[in-house]
Design an enzyme around this catalytic site. Structure first.
Site, PDB file in Angstrom:
ATOM      1  N   ASP A 105     -56.621  43.458  -6.175  1.00  0.00           N
ATOM      2  CA  ASP A 105     -55.757  43.101  -4.862  1.00  0.00           C
ATOM      3  C   ASP A 105     -55.740  41.477  -3.967  1.00  0.00           C
ATOM      4  O   ASP A 105     -55.039  41.215  -3.597  1.00  0.00           O
ATOM      5  CB  ASP A 105     -56.432  43.505  -3.361  1.00  0.00           C
ATOM      6  CG  ASP A 105     -55.769  45.858  -3.601  1.00  0.00           C
ATOM      7  OD1 ASP A 105     -54.762  45.981  -4.445  1.00  0.00           O
ATOM      8  OD2 ASP A 105     -56.187  46.236  -2.534  1.00  0.00           O
ATOM      9  N   THR A 110     -61.299  42.657  -6.618  1.00  0.00           N
ATOM     10  CA  THR A 110     -60.668  44.331  -6.199  1.00  0.00           C
ATOM     11  C   THR A 110     -59.052  43.640  -7.068  1.00  0.00           C
ATOM     12  O   THR A 110     -59.088  42.299  -7.120  1.00  0.00           O
ATOM     13  CB  THR A 110     -59.917  44.051  -4.774  1.00  0.00           C
ATOM     14  OG1 THR A 110     -58.689  44.846  -4.900  1.00  0.00           O
ATOM     15  CG2 THR A 110     -60.545  42.452  -4.513  1.00  0.00           C
ATOM     16  N   GLY A 153     -62.699  50.599  -5.678  1.00  0.00           N
ATOM     17  CA  GLY A 153     -61.773  51.482  -6.621  1.00  0.00           C
ATOM     18  C   GLY A 153     -61.992  50.234  -7.905  1.00  0.00           C
ATOM     19  O   GLY A 153     -62.612  49.712  -7.886  1.00  0.00           O
TER      20      GLY A 153
HETATM   21  O1  F6P Z   1     -58.264  48.389  -5.477  1.00  0.00           O
HETATM   22  C1  F6P Z   1     -57.346  48.237  -4.367  1.00  0.00           C
HETATM   23  C2  F6P Z   1     -56.428  49.358  -4.348  1.00  0.00           C
HETATM   24  O2  F6P Z   1     -55.682  49.235  -6.033  1.00  0.00           O
HETATM   25  C3  F6P Z   1     -55.296  49.739  -3.546  1.00  0.00           C
HETATM   26  O3  F6P Z   1     -54.304  48.326  -3.761  1.00  0.00           O
HETATM   27  C4  F6P Z   1     -54.766  50.523  -3.325  1.00  0.00           C
HETATM   28  O4  F6P Z   1     -53.898  51.336  -2.887  1.00  0.00           O
HETATM   29  C5  F6P Z   1     -56.212  51.262  -3.855  1.00  0.00           C
HETATM   30  O5  F6P Z   1     -56.655  51.118  -4.184  1.00  0.00           O
HETATM   31  C6  F6P Z   1     -56.169  53.106  -4.141  1.00  0.00           C
HETATM   32  O6  F6P Z   1     -57.380  53.112  -4.742  1.00  0.00           O
HETATM   33  P1  F6P Z   1     -57.938  55.125  -4.827  1.00  0.00           P
HETATM   34  O7  F6P Z   1     -56.405  56.009  -5.054  1.00  0.00           O
HETATM   35  O8  F6P Z   1     -58.388  55.015  -6.267  1.00  0.00           O
HETATM   36  O9  F6P Z   1     -58.565  55.163  -3.849  1.00  0.00           O
END
Ligand code: F6P
Length: 375
Positions: free
Chosen positions: A137, A135, A14
């Site tokens: 997160d 991240t 992400g």
């Molecule tokens: O970047 C991490 C994160 O933001 C998580 O918290 C979230 O659940 C996930 O990515 C969603 O990512 P995507 O929908 O882009 O795969």
């Protein structure tokens, strides 16, 4: 020892604010100070498999420090399980060929937990790899901080601040759903900073009745509104137990079939969890008599210009990565350690998620200021 001349860079997983600042940090140090050349690969590991490149000269690195997203593009594709023409294939060999064809001396992978695992696989396939922790997160092991978390925290906190006045005016419960499936750092930090009345995170399974009781106590004291900061992955106790059991089955699976079955169970539990915040809002409305609303903060948390803290972090990690490459220290993630940086072997990072421990200082602080954690 041959000098390192040509470095590849990719961003995977992400996106998060600060990726471009990291690319710029690596590039400026590598080109300007160590006389190296940089090649970017587009869309994460897929660009490496397909050999889709972007030359990253000094001109391309100018003006990107404050830009959100990643100029390289990203994807969640894994080299060893990549969908290609309707099949899922192990493309590790194709990655090795791209690396050799481009005469690379090192590859920098900027990403989160999945990226660290993929990078370790490529290091084992013979590539010279350095990674950076990214991240929103904040759930990577062995590093004090990850690129993107600080910006997402500012965004989520501002959202909670804004929800306060409307919740107060309408005497409502407002749930702010914050990102974080496996770890609750962002919900906990934003909830604390924004003064949420309830904070629900994956690490502390909740009972709906405990949350409702906390909201009713506020009402009895004359405060008939509440803000609930809820992480995407927060679960009721019974759901959390079922999820943990399925995770344990996957970890212990002795055969490919057992693993596949455990994966399917986990996917079914994930699917059942979708919309959990909306369902929780409805149940709290029934149990407290207060109207409830939901704001899913979603991808707003990952977008836009990085905060000063993230620009600084990305620049110090990126420039440190260039130094490690010059010194030919490979197979490591550049970790943030207080004001310094430290190379940590990928084996120590990959596959280990940093979660909020129930006795973490932020949890204790939340309890001291009277925040309900749902337990
Ligand atoms: O970047 C991490 C994160 O933001 C998580 O918290 C979230 O659940 C996930 O990515 C969603 O990512 P995507 O929908 O882009 O795969």
């Amino acid at each position: 020892m041959a000098a390192t001349r040509r470095i590849g860079i990719l961003t995977a997983g992400g996106d998060s604010p600060g990726l471009n600042a990291a690319i710029r940090g690596i590039g400026k140090a590598a080109i300007g100070h160590h006389g190296m050349e940089i090649v970017g690969f587009r869309d994460g590991f897929r660009g490496l498999v397909e050999d889709r490149r972007m030359r990253l000269g000094s001109n391309r690195l100018a003006g990107i420090l404050t830009v959100g997203g990643t100029i390289l593009g990203t994807s969640r594709d894994k080299p060893h399980r990549m969908p290609v023409d309707g099949e899922v294939l192990d493309m590790t060999e194709a990655v090795v060929r791209t690396y050799e064809r481009n005469g690379l001396d090192a590859l920098v992978c900027i990403g989160g937990g999945g990226t660290q695992r993929n990078a370790l696989r490529l290091a084992r396939a013979g590539l010279d790899i350095v990674t950076l922790p990214k991240t929103i997160d904040n759930d990577l092991a062995c590093t004090d901080a990850t690129i993107g978390f600080a910006t997402a925290l500012e965004i989520a906190t501002e959202a909670i601040d804004r929800l306060h006045s409307t919740a107060h005016s309408h005497h409502r419960i407002i749930m702010a759903e914050v990102m974080g499936h496996g770890a609750g750092w962002l919900a906990l930090a934003a909830g604390l900073a924004g003064g949420a009345d309830v904070i629900l995170i994956p690490e502390i399974p909740y009972e709906v009745e405990s949350v409702a009781a906390a909201i009713r106590r506020r009402s009895r004291r004359g405060t008939n509104f509440s803000i609930v900061a809820v992480a995407e992955g927060a679960r009721e106790r019974a759901d959390a137990e079922a999820y943990r059991a399925a995770e344990a089955r996957r970890a212990a699976a002795a055969t490919a079939e057992e693993k596949e079955r455990a994966r399917a169970d986990l996917a079914a539990l994930e699917a059942a969890h979708l919309g959990n915040t909306l369902r929780l809002a409805r149940r709290l409305e029934e149990l407290t008599g207060l109207e409830s609303r939901v704001s899913i903060l979603g991808y707003v948390q990952r977008g836009g210009t990085p905060s000063a803290v993230d620009r600084l972090l990305a620049t110090r990690l990126g420039t440190a990565a260039a130094d490690l490459i010059r010194d030919r220290r490979f197979g490591v993630m550049v970790a943030a350690r207080a004001d310094a940086t430290e190379p940590v072997p990928l084996e120590q990072v990959a596959g280990k998620r940093k979660t909020v421990s129930p006795d973490h200082a932020w949890v204790a602080a939340a309890r001291y200021v009277g925040t309900c954690l749902g337990d």
